[in-house]
Design a protein around this motif. Structure first.
Motif, PDB file in Angstrom:
ATOM      1  N   ASP A   1       0.865  -1.183   0.000  1.00 23.21           N
ATOM      2  CA  ASP A   1       0.000   0.000   0.000  1.00 23.21           C
ATOM      3  C   ASP A   1       0.897   1.228   0.000  1.00 23.21           C
ATOM      4  O   ASP A   1       1.514   1.557   1.014  1.00 23.21           O
ATOM      5  CB  ASP A   1      -0.900  -0.017   1.227  1.00 23.21           C
ATOM      6  CG  ASP A   1      -1.865   1.164   1.261  1.00 23.21           C
ATOM      7  OD1 ASP A   1      -1.773   2.047   0.372  1.00 23.21           O
ATOM      8  OD2 ASP A   1      -2.693   1.223   2.194  1.00 23.21           O
ATOM      9  N   ILE A   2       0.976   1.918  -1.132  1.00 23.87           N
ATOM     10  CA  ILE A   2       1.897   3.045  -1.258  1.00 23.87           C
ATOM     11  C   ILE A   2       1.567   4.145  -0.252  1.00 23.87           C
ATOM     12  O   ILE A   2       2.453   4.915   0.159  1.00 23.87           O
ATOM     13  CB  ILE A   2       1.877   3.595  -2.705  1.00 23.87           C
ATOM     14  CG1 ILE A   2       3.160   4.379  -2.998  1.00 23.87           C
ATOM     15  CG2 ILE A   2       0.651   4.439  -2.945  1.00 23.87           C
ATOM     16  CD1 ILE A   2       4.388   3.526  -3.027  1.00 23.87           C
ATOM     17  N   ASN A   3       0.310   4.198   0.199  1.00 21.65           N
ATOM     18  CA  ASN A   3      -0.082   5.220   1.166  1.00 21.65           C
ATOM     19  C   ASN A   3       0.497   4.971   2.557  1.00 21.65           C
ATOM     20  O   ASN A   3       0.449   5.865   3.416  1.00 21.65           O
ATOM     21  CB  ASN A   3      -1.609   5.304   1.261  1.00 21.65           C
ATOM     22  CG  ASN A   3      -2.234   5.767  -0.038  1.00 21.65           C
ATOM     23  OD1 ASN A   3      -1.775   6.724  -0.643  1.00 21.65           O
ATOM     24  ND2 ASN A   3      -3.284   5.063  -0.469  1.00 21.65           N
ATOM     25  N   GLU A   4       1.048   3.768   2.770  1.00 20.52           N
ATOM     26  CA  GLU A   4       1.646   3.425   4.058  1.00 20.52           C
ATOM     27  C   GLU A   4       3.171   3.363   3.981  1.00 20.52           C
ATOM     28  O   GLU A   4       3.821   2.953   4.950  1.00 20.52           O
ATOM     29  CB  GLU A   4       1.098   2.074   4.543  1.00 20.52           C
ATOM     30  CG  GLU A   4      -0.394   2.089   4.838  1.00 20.52           C
ATOM     31  CD  GLU A   4      -0.745   3.084   5.937  1.00 20.52           C
ATOM     32  OE1 GLU A   4       0.029   3.175   6.918  1.00 20.52           O
ATOM     33  OE2 GLU A   4      -1.774   3.775   5.807  1.00 20.52           O
ATOM     34  N   ILE A   5       3.750   3.781   2.860  1.00 12.83           N
ATOM     35  CA  ILE A   5       5.199   3.710   2.676  1.00 12.83           C
ATOM     36  C   ILE A   5       5.790   5.116   2.685  1.00 12.83           C
ATOM     37  O   ILE A   5       5.285   6.023   2.015  1.00 12.83           O
ATOM     38  CB  ILE A   5       5.551   3.004   1.348  1.00 12.83           C
ATOM     39  CG1 ILE A   5       4.963   1.596   1.311  1.00 12.83           C
ATOM     40  CG2 ILE A   5       7.063   2.961   1.150  1.00 12.83           C
ATOM     41  CD1 ILE A   5       5.517   0.643   2.340  1.00 12.83           C
ATOM     42  N   THR A   6       6.874   5.295   3.433  1.00  8.81           N
ATOM     43  CA  THR A   6       7.639   6.534   3.411  1.00  8.81           C
ATOM     44  C   THR A   6       8.656   6.433   2.281  1.00  8.81           C
ATOM     45  O   THR A   6       9.513   5.546   2.289  1.00  8.81           O
ATOM     46  CB  THR A   6       8.365   6.760   4.748  1.00  8.81           C
ATOM     47  OG1 THR A   6       7.404   6.760   5.808  1.00  8.81           O
ATOM     48  CG2 THR A   6       9.109   8.084   4.737  1.00  8.81           C
ATOM     49  N   LEU A   7       8.577   7.334   1.314  1.00  7.90           N
ATOM     50  CA  LEU A   7       9.342   7.189   0.076  1.00  7.90           C
ATOM     51  C   LEU A   7      10.679   7.925   0.091  1.00  7.90           C
ATOM     52  O   LEU A   7      11.511   7.695  -0.791  1.00  7.90           O
ATOM     53  CB  LEU A   7       8.495   7.676  -1.105  1.00  7.90           C
ATOM     54  CG  LEU A   7       7.180   6.909  -1.313  1.00  7.90           C
ATOM     55  CD1 LEU A   7       6.367   7.539  -2.428  1.00  7.90           C
ATOM     56  CD2 LEU A   7       7.442   5.436  -1.597  1.00  7.90           C
ATOM     57  N   TYR A   8      10.912   8.785   1.073  1.00 10.45           N
ATOM     58  CA  TYR A   8      12.185   9.495   1.131  1.00 10.45           C
ATOM     59  C   TYR A   8      12.601   9.711   2.582  1.00 10.45           C
ATOM     60  O   TYR A   8      11.856  10.310   3.360  1.00 10.45           O
ATOM     61  CB  TYR A   8      12.081  10.845   0.421  1.00 10.45           C
ATOM     62  CG  TYR A   8      13.383  11.639   0.424  1.00 10.45           C
ATOM     63  CD1 TYR A   8      14.464  11.235  -0.358  1.00 10.45           C
ATOM     64  CD2 TYR A   8      13.531  12.776   1.211  1.00 10.45           C
ATOM     65  CE1 TYR A   8      15.655  11.953  -0.352  1.00 10.45           C
ATOM     66  CE2 TYR A   8      14.717  13.497   1.224  1.00 10.45           C
ATOM     67  CZ  TYR A   8      15.779  13.077   0.441  1.00 10.45           C
ATOM     68  OH  TYR A   8      16.956  13.776   0.447  1.00 10.45           O
ATOM     69  N   VAL A   9      13.771   9.195   2.933  1.00 12.67           N
ATOM     70  CA  VAL A   9      14.340   9.362   4.268  1.00 12.67           C
ATOM     71  C   VAL A   9      15.795   9.800   4.099  1.00 12.67           C
ATOM     72  O   VAL A   9      16.652   9.000   3.708  1.00 12.67           O
ATOM     73  CB  VAL A   9      14.274   8.054   5.094  1.00 12.67           C
ATOM     74  CG1 VAL A   9      14.868   8.291   6.486  1.00 12.67           C
ATOM     75  CG2 VAL A   9      12.848   7.547   5.189  1.00 12.67           C
ATOM     76  N   LYS A  10      16.060  11.046   4.378  1.00  8.56           N
ATOM     77  CA  LYS A  10      17.419  11.570   4.264  1.00  8.56           C
ATOM     78  C   LYS A  10      18.141  11.342   5.583  1.00  8.56           C
ATOM     79  O   LYS A  10      17.695  11.793   6.639  1.00  8.56           O
ATOM     80  CB  LYS A  10      17.380  13.066   3.938  1.00  8.56           C
ATOM     81  CG  LYS A  10      18.750  13.681   3.680  1.00  8.56           C
ATOM     82  CD  LYS A  10      18.617  15.139   3.263  1.00  8.56           C
ATOM     83  CE  LYS A  10      19.975  15.753   2.955  1.00  8.56           C
ATOM     84  NZ  LYS A  10      19.844  17.164   2.500  1.00  8.56           N
ATOM     85  N   PRO A  11      19.267  10.613   5.564  1.00  6.69           N
ATOM     86  CA  PRO A  11      19.949  10.309   6.823  1.00  6.69           C
ATOM     87  C   PRO A  11      20.548  11.558   7.463  1.00  6.69           C
ATOM     88  O   PRO A  11      20.669  12.615   6.826  1.00  6.69           O
ATOM     89  CB  PRO A  11      21.029   9.309   6.402  1.00  6.69           C
ATOM     90  CG  PRO A  11      21.260   9.589   4.955  1.00  6.69           C
ATOM     91  CD  PRO A  11      19.945  10.040   4.396  1.00  6.69           C
ATOM     92  N   LYS A  12      20.962  11.411   8.706  1.00  3.74           N
ATOM     93  CA  LYS A  12      21.507  12.545   9.456  1.00  3.74           C
ATOM     94  C   LYS A  12      22.940  12.865   9.061  1.00  3.74           C
ATOM     95  O   LYS A  12      23.532  13.806   9.592  1.00  3.74           O
ATOM     96  CB  LYS A  12      21.441  12.245  10.953  1.00  3.74           C
ATOM     97  CG  LYS A  12      22.212  10.990  11.363  1.00  3.74           C
ATOM     98  CD  LYS A  12      22.027  10.659  12.828  1.00  3.74           C
ATOM     99  CE  LYS A  12      22.769   9.372  13.201  1.00  3.74           C
ATOM    100  NZ  LYS A  12      22.624   9.047  14.627  1.00  3.74           N
ATOM    101  N   SER A  13      23.490  12.114   8.121  1.00  9.04           N
ATOM    102  CA  SER A  13      24.867  12.332   7.673  1.00  9.04           C
ATOM    103  C   SER A  13      24.883  12.717   6.207  1.00  9.04           C
ATOM    104  O   SER A  13      24.146  12.159   5.393  1.00  9.04           O
ATOM    105  CB  SER A  13      25.703  11.053   7.867  1.00  9.04           C
ATOM    106  OG  SER A  13      26.979  11.184   7.273  1.00  9.04           O
ATOM    107  N   GLY A  14      25.742  13.671   5.856  1.00 10.46           N
ATOM    108  CA  GLY A  14      26.034  13.928   4.459  1.00 10.46           C
ATOM    109  C   GLY A  14      27.068  12.946   3.944  1.00 10.46           C
ATOM    110  O   GLY A  14      27.500  12.038   4.655  1.00 10.46           O
TER     111      GLY A  14
END
Length: 468
Positions: A77-90
């Motif tokens: 279910d795409i509505n339950e998926i987080t599609l972008y998570v930028k980590p705390k590190s560059g």
């Protein structure tokens, strides 16, 4: 058909299941919409042409249905998926500059040690972005470009505008379209004409976030008369929520060049692995695939070679292991679109405790492929009478001057061989493990040493791991 469950079973996978606290510097809302696509594009400061590609992918995703011919994907279910998570590190080129937990994750996976021992360059992605990248002077001296995809979009736009999305087209299927809407991270490799890169390069993709997706894009362009070996590793810890992997790999092997692409995908059983890999192969060029598929709840993965130049060649060698509650629907595709092209497919699968291992393949000789040859060999080993193994080959032949061979073998593990080994002092578990490793040996010998060792360890975990 796989039914929904509140708890997702898995084996104890040791270091691969070590998870960090869910931390991030930027995160999208769950689901897919135009605001999320524009957020990702803005984070990467992309040119308008790339944003247009993303919006086209989003439109195609909503227009297409799930495939009806493979495993059931209704649980995604795409509505339950987080599609972008930028980590705390560059991104950094020094391991010690990473946050301690991210650094320890990659040390546990052995990536820094492999870099020291046997690699010319390494990239490491954590959730949606690359966090480590380093190349040795050897690559720079050869003129090889090995950078993250975001940097490549800025620096090598002419090449990408011409070829990005040409091997894996956005309208290929629903999850290819999703990929182009939200892709993030991945590697860009360009090997100049006439360069022989005799030390491999490697990218590793780690998904830590629960209920998230990973959508890296790998783009490799091997120019005329060149050679490179690219190695890819993937893993994620287990959670009791669905994760999705829908990366894309685009390979371009120009006249007289050779590319060897090796990968071990090792996902936990909350993962839907819907990856797409395709390569275009020109005259007298050669593309080799070496693939290991382990873990995941469902995998749908069929690396494809499109042979568009005469005398082009493709070889695929792959193995999968389906355990309880898993459907691994894997295989290979080859399109012979020029005269005197040649391909081989050597696929092996193992199923245990009710797991489903399916080979699904395509060999297509079009009307221009006169004098072409292909040989397909599929072998399946079922360790018990609860497991499932199917071979579903498709052959399309549009001219009468081709040579095609297909052989499939499906069988259970030989009780007499187990008895013989037990009579020599081995336990039943050790005897089974020895026979399965022997079955997998033709695949293992094609992998780099550390990946062959990892594959054998994964087989042992699948054979004797306890269900958790």
């Amino acid at each position: 058909m796989m039914t929904k469950k509140s708890k997702i079973d898995d084996i104890d996978r040791g270091k691969f299941d070590k998870k960090n606290e869910f931390e991030y510097s930027k995160i999208s809302e769950k689901g897919l919409n135009e605001d999320i696509v524009k957020l990702i594009s803005a984070e990467k400061n992309e040119p308008d042409w790339m944003l247009e590609k993303r919006l086209e992918g989003m439109r195609l995703f909503f227009e297409q249905e799930n495939p009806i011919w493979g495993p059931d994907l209704s649980e995604v279910d795409i509505n339950e998926i987080t599609l972008y998570v930028k980590p705390k590190s560059g991104e950094t080129n020094v391991w010690d500059n990473l946050p301690d937990d991210i650094k320890q994750t990659f040390y546990d996976l052995g990536i820094p040690q492999a870099e020291i021992n046997s690699l010319a360059g390494v990239s490491a992605q954590y959730d949606s972005e690359m966090v480590y990248h380093n190349v040795k002077n050897y690559l720079t001296d050869l003129g090889v470009i090995y950078i993250n995809m975001e940097e490549a979009v800025q620096k090598y736009a002419p090449l990408l505008k011409k070829w990005f999305g040409k091997a894996v087209e956005p309208d290929l299927h629903k999850y290819a379209a999703l990929h182009y809407a939200v892709w993030s991270g991945g590697s860009f490799v360009y090997v100049p004409k006439g360069q022989y890169v005799d030390i491999p390069i490697q990218s590793y993709f780690r998904l830590n976030a629960p209920g998230a997706g990973q959508f890296e894009h790998t783009f490799i362009y091997v120019d005329e008369g060149s050679y490179v070996h690219y190695i890819e590793g993937c893993s994620a810890p287990k959670y009791n929520v669905i994760n999705v992997h829908a990366g894309a790999v685009e390979l371009f092997v120009r006249e007289g060049a050779k590319l060897r692409y090796s990968t071990i995908e090792n996902w936990s059983r909350n993962m839907y692995n819907l990856n797409t890999k395709r390569g275009i192969v020109w005259e007298n060029a050669h593309l080799e695939w070496v693939s290991g598929s382990f873990g995941s709840r469902v995998s749908m993965l069929y690396p494809a070679s499109i042979l568009i130049g005469k005398n082009a060649k493709s070889d695929y060698t792959g193995i999968s292991f389906a355990n309880s509650g898993q459907i691994l629907d894997t295989g290979a595709k080859v399109v012979h679109a020029a005269p005197n092209t040649y391909s081989t497919v050597n696929s092996r699968s193992i199923s245990k405790s009710g797991g489903q291992a399916i080979y699904r393949g395509l060999v297509h000789f079009n009307e221009n492929a006169k004098g072409s040859k292909s040989n397909v060999n599929c072998e399946s080993l079922m360790i018990d009478n609860k497991s499932v193994s199917d071979t579903i080959p498709v052959m399309i032949i549009e001219n009468d001057d081709v040579d095609l061979g297909h052989e499939a073998k499906i069988g259970r593990i030989d009780d007499s061989k187990i008895f013989y080994l037990m009579s020599r002092g081995l336990s039943e578990e050790d005897a089974k493990a020895m026979l399965v490793r022997g079955f997998a040996e033709p695949i293992a010998k094609e992998l780099p040493m550390e990946y062959a060792v990892e594959m054998n360890n994964l087989i042992n975990l699948e054979l004797i791991g306890s269900i958790g």
